[in-house]
Design a protein around this motif. Structure first.
Motif, PDB file in Angstrom:
ATOM      1  N   GLU A 170       0.830  -1.203   0.000  1.00 56.61           N
ATOM      2  CA  GLU A 170       0.000   0.000   0.000  1.00 56.61           C
ATOM      3  C   GLU A 170       0.864   1.252   0.000  1.00 56.61           C
ATOM      4  O   GLU A 170       0.506   2.274  -0.590  1.00 56.61           O
ATOM      5  CB  GLU A 170      -0.939  -0.024   1.214  1.00 56.61           C
ATOM      6  CG  GLU A 170      -1.937  -1.170   1.176  1.00 56.61           C
ATOM      7  CD  GLU A 170      -2.952  -1.111   2.307  1.00 56.61           C
ATOM      8  OE1 GLU A 170      -3.181  -0.011   2.837  1.00 56.61           O
ATOM      9  OE2 GLU A 170      -3.513  -2.158   2.646  1.00 56.61           O
ATOM     10  N   GLN A 171       2.007   1.198   0.655  1.00 57.15           N
ATOM     11  CA  GLN A 171       2.915   2.341   0.660  1.00 57.15           C
ATOM     12  C   GLN A 171       3.441   2.625  -0.743  1.00 57.15           C
ATOM     13  O   GLN A 171       3.529   3.779  -1.170  1.00 57.15           O
ATOM     14  CB  GLN A 171       4.078   2.084   1.618  1.00 57.15           C
ATOM     15  CG  GLN A 171       5.012   3.264   1.808  1.00 57.15           C
ATOM     16  CD  GLN A 171       6.106   2.961   2.810  1.00 57.15           C
ATOM     17  OE1 GLN A 171       6.542   1.819   2.943  1.00 57.15           O
ATOM     18  NE2 GLN A 171       6.562   3.969   3.528  1.00 57.15           N
TER      19      GLN A 171
ATOM     20  N   ALA B 177       1.973   1.793  -3.582  1.00 52.40           N
ATOM     21  CA  ALA B 177       0.880   2.202  -4.468  1.00 52.40           C
ATOM     22  C   ALA B 177       0.637   3.704  -4.393  1.00 52.40           C
ATOM     23  O   ALA B 177       0.405   4.357  -5.414  1.00 52.40           O
ATOM     24  CB  ALA B 177      -0.391   1.435  -4.111  1.00 52.40           C
ATOM     25  N   THR B 178       0.715   4.274  -3.208  1.00 52.65           N
ATOM     26  CA  THR B 178       0.473   5.712  -3.078  1.00 52.65           C
ATOM     27  C   THR B 178       1.597   6.537  -3.694  1.00 52.65           C
ATOM     28  O   THR B 178       1.400   7.696  -4.035  1.00 52.65           O
ATOM     29  CB  THR B 178       0.319   6.084  -1.598  1.00 52.65           C
ATOM     30  OG1 THR B 178       1.500   5.701  -0.884  1.00 52.65           O
ATOM     31  CG2 THR B 178      -0.877   5.380  -0.981  1.00 52.65           C
ATOM     32  N   ALA B 179       2.787   5.934  -3.840  1.00 54.56           N
ATOM     33  CA  ALA B 179       3.918   6.661  -4.429  1.00 54.56           C
ATOM     34  C   ALA B 179       3.964   6.544  -5.946  1.00 54.56           C
ATOM     35  O   ALA B 179       4.724   7.260  -6.601  1.00 54.56           O
ATOM     36  CB  ALA B 179       5.235   6.147  -3.837  1.00 54.56           C
TER      37      ALA B 179
ATOM     38  N   GLY C 135       2.160   7.568  -8.158  1.00 54.43           N
ATOM     39  CA  GLY C 135       1.785   8.755  -8.924  1.00 54.43           C
ATOM     40  C   GLY C 135       2.965   9.388  -9.627  1.00 54.43           C
ATOM     41  O   GLY C 135       2.805  10.058 -10.655  1.00 54.43           O
TER      42      GLY C 135
ATOM     43  N   GLY D 141       4.725  13.647  -0.593  1.00 58.51           N
ATOM     44  CA  GLY D 141       3.764  12.723  -1.180  1.00 58.51           C
ATOM     45  C   GLY D 141       3.671  12.883  -2.682  1.00 58.51           C
ATOM     46  O   GLY D 141       3.878  13.971  -3.234  1.00 58.51           O
TER      47      GLY D 141
ATOM     48  N   ALA E  41      -1.593  12.878  -7.411  1.00 59.03           N
ATOM     49  CA  ALA E  41      -2.466  11.980  -8.161  1.00 59.03           C
ATOM     50  C   ALA E  41      -2.141  12.124  -9.644  1.00 59.03           C
ATOM     51  O   ALA E  41      -1.991  13.237 -10.145  1.00 59.03           O
ATOM     52  CB  ALA E  41      -3.931  12.318  -7.897  1.00 59.03           C
TER      53      ALA E  41
ATOM     54  N   SER F 189      -5.187   2.880  -5.629  1.00 66.73           N
ATOM     55  CA  SER F 189      -5.284   4.203  -5.012  1.00 66.73           C
ATOM     56  C   SER F 189      -5.722   5.150  -6.127  1.00 66.73           C
ATOM     57  O   SER F 189      -5.770   4.745  -7.299  1.00 66.73           O
ATOM     58  CB  SER F 189      -3.952   4.630  -4.389  1.00 66.73           C
ATOM     59  OG  SER F 189      -2.963   4.788  -5.379  1.00 66.73           O
TER      60      SER F 189
END
Length: 821
Positions: free
Chosen positions: A374-375, A377-379, A381, A428, A431, A458
């Motif tokens: 999950e970590q 996946a958020t990166a 972008g 971060g 998107a 995400s």
């Protein structure tokens, strides 16, 4: 009727309740703590390591084996017996049967006597498969060896396993699935660590060995792999369809290194020191402190030939960029360093387009592990190539824009370091403007009903799944077979028990079986999903040829249709609508949970992630403390870029998930991180404060304090002078200290120090504008005016006392002289 893939998805959901976590430190596959995660101890336990058989050739009717005896004893009465199991309906079942004992192969063929084999002896044996009367479909084969070792009796000694496909009549009303084959092109790149950027050209390339040159030479793995792919997609059977339904996944770090090799390179164990210490001329006479200059590399011409062939192949077909150095996406994300992750996924497409002249598929990420956390996946972008300027400006423009956003505000008080809490929050990944697709195994995500093989991880990040069982079988191919974290541990074993040729044959049959799984008759059958096939990172030419041949035969028989990669990773409109209708939220996050369903013994350990993250942030600090100079071609981001690449190389996934390669990869990563750490320390240590001796004496309260700041870097340094001292001590430091490249500057300060103290201890250091320390702190002692007066008074009293004592003694001596007759 419930489809097989529906059952697999349900099983995957149950499996995801026990996610895998990284170990605290690297652990050898032979360590009992993790050995059963690499290989199930109950799987093929009676295989004899030194006696076996390797497949040389295999076709529909005949198999040629090389029977060998690598033990220290004579093997007598050696016999080879072909056996087979029932035809298997799924790839998962095929993988399970390959790991079972001989009882799973109840059908026997005619045994072939080999005779006696002396230690080190090899002998070829040809076996006819016709007497086995194999049924149509895909069947697991076993070639069992029996014989007597030394004085022992006849016993089972081992086996060679493989899948074999017999074509049958196509099913009526069967639908035709699509096939998209991805062929990785990567290799371990061993640039000597500690490199820094130069301008206008790259620094001289120094490699640790000629192993990469060997792979690029005629007969080398990379050359044969490229030849196999180029031949199959240009002149082979069904070349046009194959070219349409396949894609080269190329490691940009490999292409960048090969391009540099064409200009010449050196092979050495270490690189010359980046910093020069001041030395008197007479001390340098006769000294020999230079490191070994190394030897000129021999692979420049082969590198040029291979790169030209790759460019031509890329121009004629599909390419996609692997993460830089095939780095582990999850491990790099765990470092929590923005620029390290951006270098991993953002620079690759621009590098391939620049070096090969053809734009690769954009916004596609292929993790070697087969899953993302999950970590990570958020990166992802940062993998969005929409509007990317990396090709034209590199990553420098993005860094400078970020640095400008983080610059201290004008209202900040002069001479004080800005606190990190005062910085604008730009952390971060954003998107993505266009969706980013990440290819993962189907049992590592739980998709949204109606979305096929797609799942939203995400905002803007979509998982595109491939069959996990097929992925596990294909990963176990080539010279360095992988143990995938998403594979069922019950069927894991040391895949080197079967030869590379047998595993290559298994790969081709597994692809045919995966396509057959998607072919279901009847009105109830849903539209078949495209079969995405990804072999091992270090795939060899034999395996690639087997997969390409299998795909070509499927296309020729109209059993499958070629699907371009960009279409295979793009949801249909109704699938995209279904995905968009399921927003990610704390209530629905459990539905889209993802990650490795089983223990992954090859996951990068917490210790390695911690070291890599520390060095990445140290590199960021080094970049921030330097400034660009219009008179110097080198940019500050370009200067530190190779240091980031060293960290990425240490986190490569190539060969890390192989039982035979894990130890070497971990040891190489440790050496690289150690060397990179020393380089960073040397570079940071070259920017320093030089105090004016142990004690600084001021003649008056208005006397300035002087200190020298030196810079041994090829770029200027902008810093703040920061101090700490006792209560009541105030030092008026300059708000900005600009130290020229390879130069020094004397910094003048005024101080208001406590008058009641004789001496004041101060600690000074250089820091970046956002407060990150640059130099090692130095301590200085300042003699105050009160201390000076006190010292002078004591000295005066001492002189007066000595004078009075001298006068007294002289007077007494004279009186004695007068009293004598």
């Amino acid at each position: 009727m419930i489809r097989a893939r529906g059952l697999a998805a349900a099983a995957a959901l149950l499996c995801l309740s026990t996610p895998a976590y990284a170990l605290p430190a690297p652990v050898s596959p032979s360590d009992p703590a993790v050995a059963d995660q690499w290989a199930n101890p109950s799987v093929r336990p009676d295989e004899h390591g030194g006696i076996g058989a390797d497949v040389l050739e295999a076709d529909a009717r005949r198999v040629v084996l090389t029977v060998f005896n690598d033990s220290d004893e004579v093997v007598s009465g050696l016999t080879v017996t072909p056996r087979h199991a029932d035809a298997v309906p799924t790839v998962g079942e095929a993988r399970r049967i390959l790991s079972l004992s001989g009882e799973a192969y109840p059908y026997y063929g005619t045994s072939r006597e080999v005779g006696d084999l002396a230690p080190g002896e090899r002998r070829e044996v040809a076996l006819n498969l016709a007497p086995l009367d194999l049924p149509p479909g895909t069947t697991p084969l076993m070639f069992a060896l029996t014989g007597a070792v030394g004085e022992s009796g006849v016993d089972y000694l081992g086996s060679e396993r493989m899948l074999h496909t017999v074509d049958g009549d196509p099913l009526e009303d069967a639908q035709t699935p699509g096939v998209s084959l991805v062929v990785p092109v990567t290799a371990l790149v061993d640039i000597v660590p500690g490199e820094t950027g130069q301008a206008p050209a790259d620094p001289p390339l120094i490699l640790e060995s000629e192993q990469l040159a060997g792979q690029l030479a005629p007969g080398g793995r990379l050359t044969e792999l490229l030849d196999a792919y180029a031949t199959a997609t240009t002149t082979g059977p069904n070349a046009a369809e194959l070219r349409q339904g396949s894609c080269l996944a190329i490691d940009p770090a490999l292409v960048d290194t090969v391009s540099r090799m064409t200009e010449g390179y050196t092979v050495a164990e270490e690189r010359p020191s980046l910093t020069k210490k001041a030395q008197r001329l007479r001390d340098s006479w006769g000294s020999d402190e230079e490191s070994d200059a190394g030897e000129p590399g021999r692979g420049a011409a082969d590198a040029q030939e291979w790169l030209s062939r790759l460019s031509a192949t890329a121009a004629a077909g599909c390419t996609v960029a692997l993460p830089w150095a095939n780095g582990d996406v999850n491990a790099v994300a765990a470092t929590e360093d923005e620029w390290l992750f951006r270098e991993l996924v953002q620079r690759g497409p621009a590098t391939l387009q620049s070096e090969l002249g053809a734009a690769p598929a954009g916004n596609v990420v292929i993790p070697a592990s087969g899953y993302v956390t999950e970590q990570a996946a958020t990166a992802l972008g940062w993998a969005d190539q929409t509007g990317s300027t990396v090709l034209e400006q590199g990553m420098r423009a993005a860094w400078e824009a970020s640095a400008a956003a983080r610059a201290p505000q004008p209202a900040a008080e002069e001479g004080t370091a800005l606190e990190s809490t005062d910085l604008p929050d730009i952390s971060g990944a954003p998107a993505p403007q266009n969706p980013v697709q990440v290819l993962v195994a189907d049992n590592t995500v739980w998709g949204v009903p109606g979305s096929g093989n797609f799942a939203r991880l995400s905002p803007g990040i979509t998982a595109v799944t491939y069959p996990g069982a097929l992925g596990a079988l294909l990963a176990a191919t080539g010279p360095s077979p992988q143990t995938t974290g998403y594979s069922n541990p019950d069927s894991r074993f040391d895949y080197r028990l079967d030869s590379a040729a047998a595993r290559a044959s298994t790969a081709g049959s597994a692809l045919r079986l995966a396509v057959a799984e998607q072919t279901l008759p009847g009105d109830w059958a849903q539209a078949p999903e495209p079969v995405l096939a990804l072999p091992a990172s270090l795939v060899d030419a034999r395996t690639a040829a087997a997969l390409l041949s299998a795909a070509a035969e499927l296309f020729a028989a109209d059993a499958a249709t070629p699907v371009p990669l960009d279409r295979a990773v793009t949801p249909e409109p109704e699938q995209a609508e279904e995905l968009d209708s399921q927003p990610l939220s704390p209530q629905t996050l459990g539905v889209t949970r993802f990650g490795s369903p089983y223990a992954d013994p090859a996951a990068v350990s917490d210790t390695e992630v911690l070291r890599a993250g520390q060095q990445a942030r140290y590199t960021d600090d080094l970049t921030r403390m330097t400034v660009n100079d219009p008179g110097i071609n080198l940019s500050r981001y370009g200067f530190t870029l190779p240091l980031r690449r060293d960290v990425l190389t240490s986190l490569t996934a190539t060969s890390r998930s192989s039982i035979g390669g894990y130890g070497d990869v971990v040891a190489a990563a440790d050496r690289r991180l150690d060397a990179n750490r020393r380089t960073l320390q040397d570079l940071r240590g070259s920017v320093a404060l030089i105090p004016p001796g142990n004690v600084y004496t001021r003649a008056s309260e208005s006397s300035p304090l002087l200190i020298v700041a030196e810079n041994g870097l090829p770029l200027p340094v902008d810093a703040e002078l920061v101090y700490s001292g006792p209560e009541g001590a105030t030092v008026d430091v300059p708000g900005r200290v600009h130290i020229p490249a390879y130069g020094s500057i004397t910094v003048q300060m005024t101080a208001d120090l406590p008058a009641e103290q004789d001496q004041t201890q101060l600690t000074l250091w250089l820091a970046t504008r956002d407060g990150s320390p640059i130099s090692t702190p130095v301590d200085i002692t300042v003699q105050t005016r009160a201390g000076i007066v006190g010292t002078y008074g004591i000295a005066l009293l001492f002189v007066v006392g000595l004078s009075l004592l001298l006068l007294f003694r002289v007077g007494r001596h004279r009186r004695r002289q007068r009293q004598r007759p």
